[in-house]
Design a protein around this motif. Structure first.
Motif, PDB file in Angstrom:
ATOM      1  N   ALA A 151       0.830  -1.207   0.000  1.00 29.51           N
ATOM      2  CA  ALA A 151       0.000   0.000   0.000  1.00 29.51           C
ATOM      3  C   ALA A 151       0.864   1.256   0.000  1.00 29.51           C
ATOM      4  N   VAL A 152       1.927   1.247   0.808  1.00 26.82           N
ATOM      5  CA  VAL A 152       2.820   2.408   0.868  1.00 26.82           C
ATOM      6  C   VAL A 152       3.539   2.603  -0.461  1.00 26.82           C
ATOM      7  N   LEU A 153       4.026   1.506  -1.035  1.00 29.00           N
ATOM      8  CA  LEU A 153       4.732   1.609  -2.318  1.00 29.00           C
ATOM      9  C   LEU A 153       3.800   2.073  -3.433  1.00 29.00           C
ATOM     10  N   LEU A 154       2.551   1.611  -3.414  1.00 31.35           N
ATOM     11  CA  LEU A 154       1.576   2.057  -4.410  1.00 31.35           C
ATOM     12  C   LEU A 154       1.283   3.552  -4.241  1.00 31.35           C
ATOM     13  N   ALA A 155       1.119   3.989  -2.991  1.00 33.15           N
ATOM     14  CA  ALA A 155       0.878   5.412  -2.737  1.00 33.15           C
ATOM     15  C   ALA A 155       2.063   6.257  -3.203  1.00 33.15           C
ATOM     16  N   VAL A 158       1.962   6.493  -7.027  1.00 28.96           N
ATOM     17  CA  VAL A 158       0.943   7.449  -7.467  1.00 28.96           C
ATOM     18  C   VAL A 158       1.412   8.875  -7.213  1.00 28.96           C
ATOM     19  N   PHE A 159       2.011   9.116  -6.052  1.00 33.45           N
ATOM     20  CA  PHE A 159       2.474  10.460  -5.713  1.00 33.45           C
ATOM     21  C   PHE A 159       3.557  10.934  -6.679  1.00 33.45           C
ATOM     22  N   ARG A 167       5.891  14.866  -9.440  1.00 28.81           N
ATOM     23  CA  ARG A 167       6.669  15.012 -10.677  1.00 28.81           C
ATOM     24  C   ARG A 167       7.765  16.061 -10.518  1.00 28.81           C
ATOM     25  N   ALA A 168       7.469  17.105  -9.745  1.00 29.19           N
ATOM     26  CA  ALA A 168       8.495  18.113  -9.473  1.00 29.19           C
ATOM     27  C   ALA A 168       9.641  17.510  -8.677  1.00 29.19           C
ATOM     28  N   GLY A 195      12.275  14.402   3.912  1.00 26.12           N
ATOM     29  CA  GLY A 195      11.234  13.954   4.831  1.00 26.12           C
ATOM     30  C   GLY A 195      10.559  12.679   4.362  1.00 26.12           C
ATOM     31  N   ILE A 196      10.206  12.610   3.080  1.00 24.15           N
ATOM     32  CA  ILE A 196       9.565  11.396   2.563  1.00 24.15           C
ATOM     33  C   ILE A 196      10.535  10.221   2.603  1.00 24.15           C
TER      34      ILE A 196
END
Length: 289
Positions: A151-155, A158-159, A167-168, A195-196
């Motif tokens: 779920a985290v990897l999918l999010a 998508v992000f 994208r930036a 942070g991410i």
């Protein structure tokens, strides 16, 4: 238990381990891609995530999924502050930035020692029971790890691929100067990327907390494995990190099942040395020349 059953169980365990290595390695790669700094404090953010989950579940009795989410948000906020206050002067200064993260790692580890001592803490099981698929046994606690990791990897996918901010951030990873010339606010992307990145390490720590013990020293091994993954996959390459994580998890699990943990560790570093000799840039890395 037959050899085929042992192999099937080892492969399943290897995939689970590989997913956790992937969370660590993608975060590590993201930080390096944005700041060009090797983050030696990555393992300590893993440790912070493990402690956050342990405290939220054991002391505050929060649901495990809420604890994982809060651990991520806490690590992202802490990473943002650390980047702004500590690492900002060292953006793209690899040597001094690396030294700064070593100091940060020592501070975080010493702080955890002061607060919780050197003894290991044990978190209650987040799920009971197991699912049996043929001869392969899948404990529910490990299935939680698989589900949350995916779920985290999918999010994250998508992000990074389908949002303007993501994208930036990818543009900054690929080429900071061109990204800045296109109007991307790199002063925001630096702390966000850091942070991410450390937030993914905290998620890995939170997911591992119910499976293993939690202590101030728990981040050392995941940090080492993150290094191995990014070397095998290619420093700065997220697809390379993904492939190397799964391969490393499978190799480690199968070797330790049929031989020993010591031989598995030896095999891992033989692979690293062979990769550095044959292809120094890793599986998907690109030469700077």
């Amino acid at each position: 238990m037959t050899t085929s059953t042992l192999l099937a169980q080892a492969l399943v365990n290897g995939l689970i381990i590989g997913l956790l290595y992937l969370l660590m390695a993608v975060g590590f790669t993201l930080v390096f891609g944005v700041m060009r700094i090797v983050n030696f404090a990555h393992g300590e953010f893993y440790m912070l995530g493990a402690f956050a989950a342990y405290i939220l579940v054991s002391q505050y009795e929060l649901p495990f999924i809420a604890a994982v989410a809060l651990a991520f948000l806490f690590a992202v906020a802490a990473g943002w502050v650390v980047e702004e206050l500590v690492l900002k002067p060292f953006r793209h200064d690899e040597l001094n930035g690396m030294i700064a993260t070593i100091g940060l790692a020592m501070i975080l580890q010493a702080g955890a020692l002061i607060l919780y001592g050197p003894d290991s803490q044990f978190m209650p099981a987040v799920a009971d029971g197991a699912i049996t698929l043929g001869a392969v046994v899948l404990p529910m606690s490990r299935l939680y790890v698989v589900g949350f990791s995916l779920a985290v990897l999918l999010a994250l996918y998508v992000f990074l691929g389908h949002t303007r901010t993501g994208r930036a951030l990818r543009a900054v990873v690929q080429d900071t100067e061109i990204a800045a010339a296109q109007g991307i606010r790199t002063r925001i992307m630096y702390p966000l990327g850091f942070g991410i990145g450390v937030g993914l390490a905290a998620v890995a720590g939170a997911l591992m907390a119910p499976l293993f013990s939690v202590s101030p020293f728990v981040g050392a091994t995941p940090l080492l494995k993150a290094f191995v993954v990014v070397i095998l996959g290619g420093l700065g390459s997220i697809p390379g990190a993904a492939l190397a994580s799964i391969l490393l998890g499978l190799a480690e699990s199968v070797t330790s099942t049929f031989m020993s943990n010591s031989i598995a560790e030896i095999l891992i570093f033989v692979l690293v040395m062979a990769m550095l000799i044959v292809r120094p840039t890793g599986l998907f890395g690109r030469s700077e020349a």
